[in-house]
Design a protein around this motif. Structure first.
Motif, PDB file in Angstrom:
ATOM      1  N   ARG A 175       1.541   7.955  -4.713  1.00 49.49           N
ATOM      2  CA  ARG A 175       2.214   7.985  -6.023  1.00 49.49           C
ATOM      3  C   ARG A 175       3.725   8.076  -5.869  1.00 49.49           C
ATOM      4  O   ARG A 175       4.463   7.602  -6.725  1.00 49.49           O
ATOM      5  CB  ARG A 175       1.737   9.184  -6.840  1.00 49.49           C
ATOM      6  CG  ARG A 175       0.367   9.033  -7.404  1.00 49.49           C
ATOM      7  CD  ARG A 175       0.047  10.169  -8.385  1.00 49.49           C
ATOM      8  NE  ARG A 175      -1.354  10.145  -8.710  1.00 49.49           N
ATOM      9  CZ  ARG A 175      -1.892   9.378  -9.653  1.00 49.49           C
ATOM     10  NH1 ARG A 175      -1.117   8.580 -10.352  1.00 49.49           N
ATOM     11  NH2 ARG A 175      -3.190   9.414  -9.891  1.00 49.49           N
ATOM     12  N   THR A 176       4.173   8.672  -4.788  1.00 47.16           N
ATOM     13  CA  THR A 176       5.601   8.844  -4.552  1.00 47.16           C
ATOM     14  C   THR A 176       6.274   7.577  -4.035  1.00 47.16           C
ATOM     15  O   THR A 176       7.471   7.575  -3.780  1.00 47.16           O
ATOM     16  CB  THR A 176       5.836  10.015  -3.583  1.00 47.16           C
ATOM     17  OG1 THR A 176       5.004   9.833  -2.431  1.00 47.16           O
ATOM     18  CG2 THR A 176       5.505  11.346  -4.242  1.00 47.16           C
ATOM     19  N   GLY A 177       5.501   6.491  -3.850  1.00 47.77           N
ATOM     20  CA  GLY A 177       6.081   5.201  -3.507  1.00 47.77           C
ATOM     21  C   GLY A 177       5.902   4.735  -2.080  1.00 47.77           C
ATOM     22  O   GLY A 177       6.148   3.568  -1.777  1.00 47.77           O
ATOM     23  N   GLU A 178       5.492   5.603  -1.172  1.00 42.60           N
ATOM     24  CA  GLU A 178       5.308   5.198   0.224  1.00 42.60           C
ATOM     25  C   GLU A 178       4.110   4.260   0.348  1.00 42.60           C
ATOM     26  O   GLU A 178       3.127   4.404  -0.370  1.00 42.60           O
ATOM     27  CB  GLU A 178       5.097   6.423   1.128  1.00 42.60           C
ATOM     28  CG  GLU A 178       6.288   7.342   1.241  1.00 42.60           C
ATOM     29  CD  GLU A 178       6.448   8.299   0.075  1.00 42.60           C
ATOM     30  OE1 GLU A 178       7.474   8.997   0.028  1.00 42.60           O
ATOM     31  OE2 GLU A 178       5.566   8.366  -0.812  1.00 42.60           O
ATOM     32  N   THR A 179       4.212   3.313   1.293  1.00 46.59           N
ATOM     33  CA  THR A 179       3.115   2.397   1.589  1.00 46.59           C
ATOM     34  C   THR A 179       2.965   2.269   3.095  1.00 46.59           C
ATOM     35  O   THR A 179       3.924   2.493   3.850  1.00 46.59           O
ATOM     36  CB  THR A 179       3.360   0.986   1.006  1.00 46.59           C
ATOM     37  OG1 THR A 179       4.513   0.415   1.632  1.00 46.59           O
ATOM     38  CG2 THR A 179       3.560   1.019  -0.492  1.00 46.59           C
ATOM     39  N   TRP A 180       1.754   1.913   3.527  1.00 48.27           N
ATOM     40  CA  TRP A 180       1.515   1.611   4.943  1.00 48.27           C
ATOM     41  C   TRP A 180       0.350   0.629   5.030  1.00 48.27           C
ATOM     42  O   TRP A 180      -0.590   0.701   4.244  1.00 48.27           O
ATOM     43  CB  TRP A 180       1.206   2.858   5.762  1.00 48.27           C
ATOM     44  CG  TRP A 180       1.347   2.567   7.223  1.00 48.27           C
ATOM     45  CD1 TRP A 180       0.365   2.192   8.103  1.00 48.27           C
ATOM     46  CD2 TRP A 180       2.555   2.567   7.972  1.00 48.27           C
ATOM     47  NE1 TRP A 180       0.906   1.967   9.349  1.00 48.27           N
ATOM     48  CE2 TRP A 180       2.241   2.181   9.294  1.00 48.27           C
ATOM     49  CE3 TRP A 180       3.881   2.849   7.648  1.00 48.27           C
ATOM     50  CZ2 TRP A 180       3.199   2.089  10.289  1.00 48.27           C
ATOM     51  CZ3 TRP A 180       4.835   2.750   8.640  1.00 48.27           C
ATOM     52  CH2 TRP A 180       4.488   2.376   9.946  1.00 48.27           C
ATOM     53  N   CYS A 181       0.444  -0.262   6.003  1.00 44.11           N
ATOM     54  CA  CYS A 181      -0.608  -1.240   6.257  1.00 44.11           C
ATOM     55  C   CYS A 181      -0.996  -1.164   7.727  1.00 44.11           C
ATOM     56  O   CYS A 181      -0.121  -1.180   8.594  1.00 44.11           O
ATOM     57  CB  CYS A 181      -0.124  -2.653   5.950  1.00 44.11           C
ATOM     58  SG  CYS A 181       0.573  -2.837   4.304  1.00 44.11           S
ATOM     59  N   ALA A 182      -2.282  -1.074   8.003  1.00 49.63           N
ATOM     60  CA  ALA A 182      -2.811  -1.131   9.370  1.00 49.63           C
ATOM     61  C   ALA A 182      -3.624  -2.409   9.474  1.00 49.63           C
ATOM     62  O   ALA A 182      -4.457  -2.691   8.607  1.00 49.63           O
ATOM     63  CB  ALA A 182      -3.680   0.092   9.668  1.00 49.63           C
ATOM     64  N   LEU A 183      -3.361  -3.207  10.527  1.00 55.27           N
ATOM     65  CA  LEU A 183      -3.992  -4.520  10.671  1.00 55.27           C
ATOM     66  C   LEU A 183      -4.644  -4.653  12.032  1.00 55.27           C
ATOM     67  O   LEU A 183      -4.031  -4.352  13.052  1.00 55.27           O
ATOM     68  CB  LEU A 183      -2.940  -5.616  10.512  1.00 55.27           C
ATOM     69  CG  LEU A 183      -2.139  -5.527   9.227  1.00 55.27           C
ATOM     70  CD1 LEU A 183      -0.676  -5.386   9.545  1.00 55.27           C
ATOM     71  CD2 LEU A 183      -2.396  -6.723   8.380  1.00 55.27           C
ATOM     72  N   ARG A 184      -5.878  -5.150  12.005  1.00 53.45           N
ATOM     73  CA  ARG A 184      -6.622  -5.393  13.249  1.00 53.45           C
ATOM     74  C   ARG A 184      -7.176  -6.805  13.199  1.00 53.45           C
ATOM     75  O   ARG A 184      -7.802  -7.195  12.222  1.00 53.45           O
ATOM     76  CB  ARG A 184      -7.769  -4.407  13.389  1.00 53.45           C
ATOM     77  CG  ARG A 184      -8.592  -4.604  14.662  1.00 53.45           C
ATOM     78  CD  ARG A 184      -9.840  -3.736  14.690  1.00 53.45           C
ATOM     79  NE  ARG A 184      -9.573  -2.329  14.559  1.00 53.45           N
ATOM     80  CZ  ARG A 184      -9.810  -1.427  15.511  1.00 53.45           C
ATOM     81  NH1 ARG A 184     -10.335  -1.793  16.671  1.00 53.45           N
ATOM     82  NH2 ARG A 184      -9.565  -0.152  15.296  1.00 53.45           N
ATOM     83  N   SER A 185      -6.968  -7.555  14.267  1.00 52.43           N
ATOM     84  CA  SER A 185      -7.552  -8.894  14.316  1.00 52.43           C
ATOM     85  C   SER A 185      -8.877  -8.836  15.069  1.00 52.43           C
ATOM     86  O   SER A 185      -9.049  -8.036  15.989  1.00 52.43           O
ATOM     87  CB  SER A 185      -6.604  -9.897  14.978  1.00 52.43           C
ATOM     88  OG  SER A 185      -6.573  -9.699  16.369  1.00 52.43           O
ATOM     89  N   ARG A 186      -9.778  -9.687  14.666  1.00 51.82           N
ATOM     90  CA  ARG A 186     -11.076  -9.752  15.336  1.00 51.82           C
ATOM     91  C   ARG A 186     -10.885 -10.187  16.792  1.00 51.82           C
ATOM     92  O   ARG A 186     -11.598  -9.735  17.680  1.00 51.82           O
ATOM     93  CB  ARG A 186     -12.008 -10.722  14.614  1.00 51.82           C
ATOM     94  CG  ARG A 186     -13.440 -10.634  15.119  1.00 51.82           C
ATOM     95  CD  ARG A 186     -14.354 -11.653  14.472  1.00 51.82           C
ATOM     96  NE  ARG A 186     -14.529 -11.463  13.058  1.00 51.82           N
ATOM     97  CZ  ARG A 186     -15.704 -11.425  12.444  1.00 51.82           C
ATOM     98  NH1 ARG A 186     -16.819 -11.562  13.136  1.00 51.82           N
ATOM     99  NH2 ARG A 186     -15.778 -11.287  11.160  1.00 51.82           N
ATOM    100  N   ALA A 187      -9.895 -11.043  17.045  1.00 47.84           N
ATOM    101  CA  ALA A 187      -9.650 -11.544  18.401  1.00 47.84           C
ATOM    102  C   ALA A 187      -9.147 -10.441  19.335  1.00 47.84           C
ATOM    103  O   ALA A 187      -9.331 -10.517  20.547  1.00 47.84           O
ATOM    104  CB  ALA A 187      -8.643 -12.688  18.363  1.00 47.84           C
ATOM    105  N   ASN A 188      -8.511  -9.415  18.784  1.00 50.23           N
ATOM    106  CA  ASN A 188      -7.993  -8.280  19.571  1.00 50.23           C
ATOM    107  C   ASN A 188      -8.558  -6.995  18.989  1.00 50.23           C
ATOM    108  O   ASN A 188      -7.832  -6.131  18.525  1.00 50.23           O
ATOM    109  CB  ASN A 188      -6.467  -8.258  19.543  1.00 50.23           C
ATOM    110  CG  ASN A 188      -5.875  -9.479  20.178  1.00 50.23           C
ATOM    111  OD1 ASN A 188      -6.144  -9.765  21.336  1.00 50.23           O
ATOM    112  ND2 ASN A 188      -5.087 -10.223  19.422  1.00 50.23           N
TER     113      ASN A 188
END
Length: 178
Positions: free
Chosen positions: A140-153
């Motif tokens: 709610r305070t505005g912070e964001t984060w994205c975690a990404l994983r590829s199937r190949a790795n």
């Protein structure tokens, strides 16, 4: 994660990586998963007996987040339709979502047919296609984060992350908190 990010963003980043790993234990080709995020100290204040369920020091860390997977999601044809149906009470500090998507390089995306069925066939057959699991968290305070994983790795040490890796999804998820 660098030392340049705030303690709150760091806590969100850790939570997103944990959520991605949790969903990853189910394997690939899974459904969308949605989580509420609540400050662990708030949970312990309301229910002190839950402190023993948290990692050491979590109850004392004002930024530590506990994720709670949401069961019984509403029926929706698209991710956009699902997000449009979500709303959170004020006691929830944030939300996270995990989706799987196929991605291709920008130059390949520019050549993709506009017809949905033809576009899907194009993606499925493209030699540079990557299957990705994307965990996005917002507060709610505005912070964001994205975690990404590829199937190949597909290993824990190959999970990439950043605050603005998938900005459209982060913005859409943030709208569920308003």
């Amino acid at each position: 994660m660098t030392s340049e990010i705030s303690a709150r963003t760091r806590a969100l980043a850790v939570t997103c990586v944990e959520i991605e790993r949790h969903v990853g234990t189910r394997g690939w080709d899974g459904p969308i998963a949605v989580f509420s995020l609540v400050r662990s100290a708030q949970i312990v204040a309301a229910s002190p007996h839950l402190a023993q369920e948290l990692p050491d020091g979590a109850a004392e860390d004002p930024e530590h987040l506990t994720s709670i997977e949401q069961d019984g999601l509403p029926e929706a044809e698209t991710l956009e339709d699902l997000l449009a149906q979500l709303a959170w009470p004020e006691t929830v500090d944030g939300a996270a979502i995990v989706v799987e998507r196929m991605v291709v390089p920008p130059e390949a995306e520019a050549q993709m047919p506009t017809d949905p069925e033809e576009g899907l066939a194009y993606l499925m057959a493209h030699p540079d296609r990557q299957d990705m699991r994307i965990a996005v968290g917002v507060l709610r305070t505005g912070e964001t984060w994205c975690a990404l994983r590829s199937r190949a790795n597909d290993s824990d040490d190959a999970v990439a992350g950043g605050p603005d890796a998938v900005p459209g999804l982060a913005q859409a998820l943030a709208s569920t908190l308003r």
